[in-house]
Design a protein around this motif. Sequence first.
Motif, mmCIF file in Angstrom:
data_model
loop_
_atom_site.group_PDB
_atom_site.id
_atom_site.type_symbol
_atom_site.label_atom_id
_atom_site.label_comp_id
_atom_site.label_asym_id
_atom_site.label_seq_id
_atom_site.Cartn_x
_atom_site.Cartn_y
_atom_site.Cartn_z
ATOM 1 N N LEU A 65 43.657 45.165 3.436
ATOM 2 C CA LEU A 65 44.470 44.314 4.302
ATOM 3 C C LEU A 65 44.119 42.836 4.225
ATOM 4 O O LEU A 65 44.967 41.977 4.430
ATOM 5 C CB LEU A 65 44.319 44.758 5.759
ATOM 6 C CG LEU A 65 44.917 46.098 6.176
ATOM 7 C CD1 LEU A 65 44.604 46.366 7.640
ATOM 8 C CD2 LEU A 65 46.430 46.122 5.939
ATOM 9 N N LYS A 66 42.901 42.507 3.930
ATOM 10 C CA LYS A 66 42.390 41.148 4.117
ATOM 11 C C LYS A 66 43.039 40.133 3.180
ATOM 12 O O LYS A 66 43.615 40.464 2.147
ATOM 13 C CB LYS A 66 40.881 41.121 3.902
ATOM 14 C CG LYS A 66 40.439 41.197 2.448
ATOM 15 C CD LYS A 66 38.940 41.101 2.332
ATOM 16 C CE LYS A 66 38.463 41.142 0.890
ATOM 17 N NZ LYS A 66 38.788 39.928 0.135
ATOM 18 N N ARG A 157 44.113 45.791 12.378
ATOM 19 C CA ARG A 157 45.115 44.734 12.179
ATOM 20 C C ARG A 157 44.982 43.654 13.251
ATOM 21 O O ARG A 157 45.008 42.454 12.949
ATOM 22 C CB ARG A 157 46.515 45.330 12.226
ATOM 23 C CG ARG A 157 47.639 44.298 12.097
ATOM 24 C CD ARG A 157 48.981 44.949 12.353
ATOM 25 N NE ARG A 157 49.065 45.464 13.719
ATOM 26 C CZ ARG A 157 49.840 46.485 14.095
ATOM 27 N NH1 ARG A 157 50.589 47.124 13.214
ATOM 28 N NH2 ARG A 157 49.857 46.892 15.356
ATOM 29 N N LEU A 160 42.014 41.429 12.558
ATOM 30 C CA LEU A 160 42.294 40.443 11.508
ATOM 31 C C LEU A 160 43.220 39.334 12.011
ATOM 32 O O LEU A 160 43.036 38.162 11.672
ATOM 33 C CB LEU A 160 42.902 41.136 10.295
ATOM 34 C CG LEU A 160 41.951 42.045 9.513
ATOM 35 C CD1 LEU A 160 42.707 42.895 8.500
ATOM 36 C CD2 LEU A 160 40.861 41.228 8.824
ATOM 37 N N ARG A 168 49.558 36.055 9.702
ATOM 38 C CA ARG A 168 50.139 37.085 10.564
ATOM 39 C C ARG A 168 51.159 37.964 9.827
ATOM 40 O O ARG A 168 51.075 39.194 9.904
ATOM 41 C CB ARG A 168 50.813 36.407 11.767
ATOM 42 C CG ARG A 168 51.566 37.368 12.678
ATOM 43 C CD ARG A 168 52.243 36.625 13.830
ATOM 44 N NE ARG A 168 53.052 37.536 14.622
ATOM 45 C CZ ARG A 168 52.572 38.330 15.570
ATOM 46 N NH1 ARG A 168 51.282 38.331 15.825
ATOM 47 N NH2 ARG A 168 53.365 39.128 16.254
ATOM 48 N N TYR A 171 49.492 40.482 7.456
ATOM 49 C CA TYR A 171 48.813 41.600 8.120
ATOM 50 C C TYR A 171 49.816 42.585 8.719
ATOM 51 O O TYR A 171 49.609 43.810 8.663
ATOM 52 C CB TYR A 171 47.866 41.086 9.202
ATOM 53 C CG TYR A 171 46.693 40.310 8.641
ATOM 54 C CD1 TYR A 171 45.923 40.841 7.619
ATOM 55 C CD2 TYR A 171 46.362 39.050 9.122
ATOM 56 C CE1 TYR A 171 44.853 40.133 7.089
ATOM 57 C CE2 TYR A 171 45.297 38.333 8.599
ATOM 58 C CZ TYR A 171 44.545 38.881 7.578
ATOM 59 O OH TYR A 171 43.486 38.183 7.049
ATOM 60 N N SER A 175 49.822 46.287 6.968
ATOM 61 C CA SER A 175 49.385 47.390 7.839
ATOM 62 C C SER A 175 50.507 48.392 8.050
ATOM 63 O O SER A 175 50.273 49.602 8.092
ATOM 64 C CB SER A 175 48.883 46.855 9.178
ATOM 65 O OG SER A 175 49.914 46.168 9.873
#
Length: 301
Positions: A65-66, A157, A160, A168, A171, A175
């Motif tokens: 995700l990062k 999520r 993060l 935003r 993510y 996710s």
Amino acid sequence: MWLLSSDPVNGSTTVEDAKALTIGGKGMKKTLFWLCLAILFSLSAFSAVRITVTIQPYYLILEELKTSNVEVRRLIDASQNPHTFSPSVGQGKLLYDSGIILYNGLHLENYLEPTLESIKHQGKTVIAVSDWISSAVNPHIWLDPVWLGEEIIPGLRELLLSVDPENRDHYLSESQRMIEEIERLHLELKAYLSAYTGKTVIMSHPSFAYFFERYGLKLDSIFEGEGDEPTAGKMKALIDGLKDRQVIALFLEPQQPRRYVEILAKEGKIAVGTLDPLGWNAPSIIQLLRSNFEEIKRVFP
């Protein structure tokens, strides 16, 4: 390294400006002052948020995700047993050097808990993922696909988003993609395992308890705690009950002893496989789950 910029539009210090400021002693002092400020600003503005996670499953999710604004580090290797893991001096420094520490909780990281408590008292952000699932008792919460998709990934999520709000949209979309993949796998598992409702699986310890319970199967474990040995009476009861409890498979775990599972397999002439709760070689969380599903299909009658 972002130290000096040659962009006069943004009012940043150019190399030529720096040379001009060095004329005279006062100019030199001014130069050093502004250079120090520039260095400090660049480090604070462009350094990634450091998140250290204790176990592989959460590392896999966050890595997928990062963005470049976040650095994810894993403390416990997936080949190690987190129940018995104790940090070295170097690993302790890794924790103290983190902006955020993410651990599972529910005593999964037994020997790490005093260190985490000490770090928390020093003002560090320390988060237990298990706090997001109030009904959990067994620590192996990430192996339940429903909890993973409905509680754990959304929780990560939000973490993060809190540290990297400028990304935003990334993510949210990534996710959601991950959650949809897990939902599809959940439906596959549900359809396949419905034929085995009420059957029993035996494993070294109850890491897949929530997983099998989710799909209507029972899990018996050889070890009640961590580092213990089953008594002769316990082994006899397991052997005697292999047929009565409709045991259809036995599973080893890479992080647990093999001996007692192999004894039961020999006595009951039952198929043996290996399920990995931590995903030793898994490149992603969905592959961690899917590889275990494929092993179940290989072993089940």
